[in-house]
Design a protein around this motif. Structure first.
Motif, PDB file in Angstrom:
ATOM      1  N   PRO A 299      42.348  47.500   6.523  1.00 49.78           N
ATOM      2  CA  PRO A 299      41.349  48.534   6.257  1.00 49.78           C
ATOM      3  C   PRO A 299      40.440  48.743   7.464  1.00 49.78           C
ATOM      4  O   PRO A 299      40.264  47.857   8.297  1.00 49.78           O
ATOM      5  N   ALA A 300      39.866  49.911   7.548  1.00 46.87           N
ATOM      6  CA  ALA A 300      38.960  50.228   8.657  1.00 46.87           C
ATOM      7  C   ALA A 300      37.658  49.438   8.512  1.00 46.87           C
ATOM      8  O   ALA A 300      37.109  49.304   7.413  1.00 46.87           O
ATOM      9  N   GLN A 301      37.149  48.930   9.623  1.00 47.27           N
ATOM     10  CA  GLN A 301      35.895  48.163   9.632  1.00 47.27           C
ATOM     11  C   GLN A 301      35.169  48.381  10.961  1.00 47.27           C
ATOM     12  O   GLN A 301      35.784  48.730  11.970  1.00 47.27           O
ATOM     13  N   ARG A 302      33.880  48.176  10.921  1.00 50.73           N
ATOM     14  CA  ARG A 302      33.056  48.411  12.111  1.00 50.73           C
ATOM     15  C   ARG A 302      33.296  47.317  13.142  1.00 50.73           C
ATOM     16  O   ARG A 302      33.551  46.164  12.804  1.00 50.73           O
ATOM     17  N   PHE A 303      33.192  47.713  14.377  1.00 50.54           N
ATOM     18  CA  PHE A 303      33.242  46.745  15.477  1.00 50.54           C
ATOM     19  C   PHE A 303      32.012  46.980  16.366  1.00 50.54           C
ATOM     20  O   PHE A 303      31.396  48.053  16.341  1.00 50.54           O
ATOM     21  N   TYR A 304      31.678  45.953  17.159  1.00 43.88           N
ATOM     22  CA  TYR A 304      30.445  45.967  17.951  1.00 43.88           C
ATOM     23  C   TYR A 304      30.764  45.622  19.396  1.00 43.88           C
ATOM     24  O   TYR A 304      31.601  44.748  19.675  1.00 43.88           O
ATOM     25  N   ILE A 305      30.089  46.323  20.314  1.00 49.66           N
ATOM     26  CA  ILE A 305      30.226  46.054  21.751  1.00 49.66           C
ATOM     27  C   ILE A 305      28.856  45.642  22.274  1.00 49.66           C
ATOM     28  O   ILE A 305      27.871  46.406  22.151  1.00 49.66           O
ATOM     29  N   ASN A 306      28.778  44.465  22.857  1.00 49.35           N
ATOM     30  CA  ASN A 306      27.522  43.924  23.385  1.00 49.35           C
ATOM     31  C   ASN A 306      27.765  43.290  24.748  1.00 49.35           C
ATOM     32  O   ASN A 306      28.902  43.096  25.186  1.00 49.35           O
ATOM     33  N   GLU A 307      26.651  42.970  25.395  1.00 49.57           N
ATOM     34  CA  GLU A 307      26.748  42.223  26.657  1.00 49.57           C
ATOM     35  C   GLU A 307      27.251  40.813  26.355  1.00 49.57           C
ATOM     36  O   GLU A 307      26.999  40.252  25.290  1.00 49.57           O
ATOM     37  N   ARG A 308      27.897  40.250  27.322  1.00 51.38           N
ATOM     38  CA  ARG A 308      28.333  38.857  27.168  1.00 51.38           C
ATOM     39  C   ARG A 308      27.201  37.956  27.646  1.00 51.38           C
ATOM     40  O   ARG A 308      26.697  38.093  28.761  1.00 51.38           O
ATOM     41  N   LEU A 309      26.836  37.037  26.798  1.00 51.71           N
ATOM     42  CA  LEU A 309      25.757  36.107  27.101  1.00 51.71           C
ATOM     43  C   LEU A 309      26.309  34.697  27.292  1.00 51.71           C
ATOM     44  O   LEU A 309      27.382  34.358  26.773  1.00 51.71           O
ATOM     45  N   THR A 310      25.532  33.868  28.006  1.00 48.06           N
ATOM     46  CA  THR A 310      25.888  32.453  28.118  1.00 48.06           C
ATOM     47  C   THR A 310      25.683  31.772  26.777  1.00 48.06           C
ATOM     48  O   THR A 310      25.076  32.343  25.845  1.00 48.06           O
ATOM     49  N   LYS A 311      26.172  30.571  26.671  1.00 46.98           N
ATOM     50  CA  LYS A 311      26.057  29.850  25.404  1.00 46.98           C
ATOM     51  C   LYS A 311      24.601  29.643  25.019  1.00 46.98           C
ATOM     52  O   LYS A 311      24.220  29.834  23.855  1.00 46.98           O
ATOM     53  N   SER A 312      23.766  29.272  25.982  1.00 48.51           N
ATOM     54  CA  SER A 312      22.340  29.036  25.683  1.00 48.51           C
ATOM     55  C   SER A 312      21.652  30.329  25.291  1.00 48.51           C
ATOM     56  O   SER A 312      20.874  30.366  24.314  1.00 48.51           O
ATOM     57  N   ASN A 313      21.922  31.407  26.019  1.00 44.33           N
ATOM     58  CA  ASN A 313      21.286  32.684  25.672  1.00 44.33           C
ATOM     59  C   ASN A 313      21.798  33.217  24.342  1.00 44.33           C
ATOM     60  O   ASN A 313      21.045  33.866  23.600  1.00 44.33           O
ATOM     61  N   ARG A 314      23.071  32.958  24.009  1.00 44.58           N
ATOM     62  CA  ARG A 314      23.606  33.402  22.734  1.00 44.58           C
ATOM     63  C   ARG A 314      22.907  32.687  21.576  1.00 44.58           C
ATOM     64  O   ARG A 314      22.533  33.312  20.567  1.00 44.58           O
ATOM     65  N   GLN A 315      22.699  31.385  21.716  1.00 42.50           N
ATOM     66  CA  GLN A 315      21.970  30.647  20.677  1.00 42.50           C
ATOM     67  C   GLN A 315      20.518  31.100  20.602  1.00 42.50           C
ATOM     68  O   GLN A 315      19.956  31.239  19.503  1.00 42.50           O
ATOM     69  N   LEU A 316      19.904  31.330  21.773  1.00 44.93           N
ATOM     70  CA  LEU A 316      18.515  31.776  21.784  1.00 44.93           C
ATOM     71  C   LEU A 316      18.384  33.167  21.167  1.00 44.93           C
ATOM     72  O   LEU A 316      17.412  33.445  20.440  1.00 44.93           O
ATOM     73  N   PHE A 317      19.376  34.048  21.403  1.00 44.37           N
ATOM     74  CA  PHE A 317      19.342  35.382  20.822  1.00 44.37           C
ATOM     75  C   PHE A 317      19.459  35.317  19.302  1.00 44.37           C
ATOM     76  O   PHE A 317      18.773  36.052  18.571  1.00 44.37           O
ATOM     77  N   ARG A 318      20.296  34.399  18.802  1.00 42.99           N
ATOM     78  CA  ARG A 318      20.437  34.251  17.354  1.00 42.99           C
ATOM     79  C   ARG A 318      19.135  33.744  16.731  1.00 42.99           C
ATOM     80  O   ARG A 318      18.702  34.230  15.675  1.00 42.99           O
ATOM     81  N   GLN A 319      18.510  32.755  17.369  1.00 41.03           N
ATOM     82  CA  GLN A 319      17.239  32.237  16.850  1.00 41.03           C
ATOM     83  C   GLN A 319      16.151  33.309  16.888  1.00 41.03           C
ATOM     84  O   GLN A 319      15.334  33.405  15.955  1.00 41.03           O
ATOM     85  N   ALA A 320      16.139  34.113  17.949  1.00 40.50           N
ATOM     86  CA  ALA A 320      15.123  35.165  18.046  1.00 40.50           C
ATOM     87  C   ALA A 320      15.312  36.205  16.946  1.00 40.50           C
ATOM     88  O   ALA A 320      14.321  36.692  16.356  1.00 40.50           O
ATOM     89  N   ARG A 321      16.553  36.563  16.636  1.00 47.66           N
ATOM     90  CA  ARG A 321      16.791  37.542  15.575  1.00 47.66           C
ATOM     91  C   ARG A 321      16.355  36.993  14.219  1.00 47.66           C
ATOM     92  O   ARG A 321      15.744  37.709  13.413  1.00 47.66           O
ATOM     93  N   ASP A 322      16.660  35.711  13.930  1.00 48.93           N
ATOM     94  CA  ASP A 322      16.248  35.119  12.661  1.00 48.93           C
ATOM     95  C   ASP A 322      14.724  35.056  12.552  1.00 48.93           C
ATOM     96  O   ASP A 322      14.148  35.400  11.500  1.00 48.93           O
ATOM     97  N   ALA A 323      14.070  34.598  13.633  1.00 51.10           N
ATOM     98  CA  ALA A 323      12.608  34.493  13.596  1.00 51.10           C
ATOM     99  C   ALA A 323      11.964  35.869  13.506  1.00 51.10           C
ATOM    100  O   ALA A 323      10.950  36.047  12.804  1.00 51.10           O
TER     101      ALA A 323
END
Length: 373
Positions: A299-323
């Protein structure tokens, strides 16, 4: 007429005194010979009879002095003529005194010099000897104490040097402890610089997520198809690499066989940063694109295109979105490898570089107090 018992001369009964002692046999004595003045009491005894009276141990019995030769109340003979000795009275106890000093001069009568010193040494000589011994002991004790004090001074000097050394070490440790805070800040800054440099190396990369994963797929062909759908012209020569990264998650309990629970993202490295920026800009404009026109199974589903982040920045981005979601901030995004946040349109943009920035931006003092309680 009677003869005097002391001088042997005749005496009348009215001129002398009579002794009632048994030894004398009631003999008479001149008053001057026995030193009697005035009226004589009844039962008077001469000195010779009196000293022969037996003594008892009653408390009122007088005690004879250790150095006296006769009783103080008895008489003794003094030097007189050879033929007529004179009996004189011993001075009373109240009138008796020790000689003030011992004379070392020659006795005029006997011609002897210091017979007492030669026979028995005087008390002051013994005292001088004792003082001499005490002085020698004090001298030895003083020398011993001086040696002990010198040793003590040396020990105190050594301990003082050791204490000074310890104080310097303590000061050095305190300085190092104070510098440790600076060192920690320097280390954090260096880590941030390394993180920025690693993120800079990913400046030409993009990450495509939520694309269905099938066996024997061609990630490069998928990327070219997505670029055509987004209106960005790409050629295979513009793609350095395209592959799925991460660990594959399968559902082994599926009745149709193991299936992928969550597809892995596709990481694409482009030759130019401008191409990456065009793809990201077009993906934001066409937000909500699906896999309907990508010729993918399912079935059709949405996909997302984003910048590639380092592992530390990816975790920090997730924490920032939750907070940010808990604090009510509406916008959290990335641009050129930087994590940015904004509460609402028109508010200034804040950059997030560490967890400390997240605490400062999204965690209020009231919420911190509630969590601690």
């Amino acid at each position: 007429m009677h003869k005097c018992g002391a001088c042997g001369r005749f005496i009348s009964p009215t001129e002398g005194v009579r002794c009632s002692g048994a030894k004398c046999g009631e003999a008479y004595y001149h008053s001057k010979c026995v030193g009697v003045k005035g009226k004589v009491m009844q039962g008077w005894r001469c000195p010779e009879c009196k000293k022969n009276i037996a003594r008892d141990n009653k408390a009122e019995t007088p005690v004879r002095g250790a150095g006296s030769q006769v009783d103080l109340e008895c008489s003794h003979y003094s030097a007189g003529t050879p033929d007529s000795p004179v009996l004189t009275q011993q001075p009373a106890l109240a009138d008796y005194r020790e000689p003030a000093s011992v004379s070392l001069s020659t006795d005029n009568r006997t011609g002897t010099t210091g017979q007492l010193l030669s026979d028995n040494p005087p008390v002051y000589q013994l005292i001088l000897d004792e003082l001499r011994v005490v002085r020698e002991e004090l001298t030895c004790f003083r020398k011993h104490m001086e040696e002990e004090l010198a040793t003590l001074k040396g020990s105190v000097s050594g301990y003082s040097e050791r204490i000074d050394t310890l104080e310097k070490k303590v000061e050095s440790l305190e300085q190092r402890a104070c510098d440790s805070t600076r060192v920690d800040s320097v280390i954090a800054e260096l880590r941030q610089q390394l993180e920025d440099r690693d993120q800079e190396l990913l400046a030409n990369d993009i990450e495509i997520s939520h694309l269905p994963e099938v066996n024997s797929e061609n990630p490069t062909h998928v990327v070219l198809t997505i670029s055509q759908k987004l209106g960005v012209k790409l050629d295979e020569r513009d793609i350095v690499s395209a592959e799925r990264v991460g660990r594959r998650q399968l559902n082994a309990a599926s009745p149709g066989g193991p299936t992928v629970i969550r597809p892995r993202p596709i990481v694409v490295r482009l030759t130019r940063r401008s191409l990456r920026d065009d793809l990201l800009k077009s993906a934001r404009v066409r937000r909500g694109a699906t896999t309907a026109d990508l010729d993918m199974a399912g079935p059709a589903q949405r996909f997302y295109i984003n910048e590639r982040l380092t592992k530390s920045n990816r975790q920090l981005f997730r924490q920032a979105r939750d907070a940010a979601g808990q604090a009510g901030w509406r916008f959290v995004w990335t641009k050129h490898g930087r994590i940015l946040a904004c509460c609402k349109p028109g508010d200034p943009t804040k950059r997030i570089r560490s967890e400390t920035d997240i605490q400062a931006l999204f965690v209020s003092p009231i919420s911190l107090a509630n969590e601690s309680a």
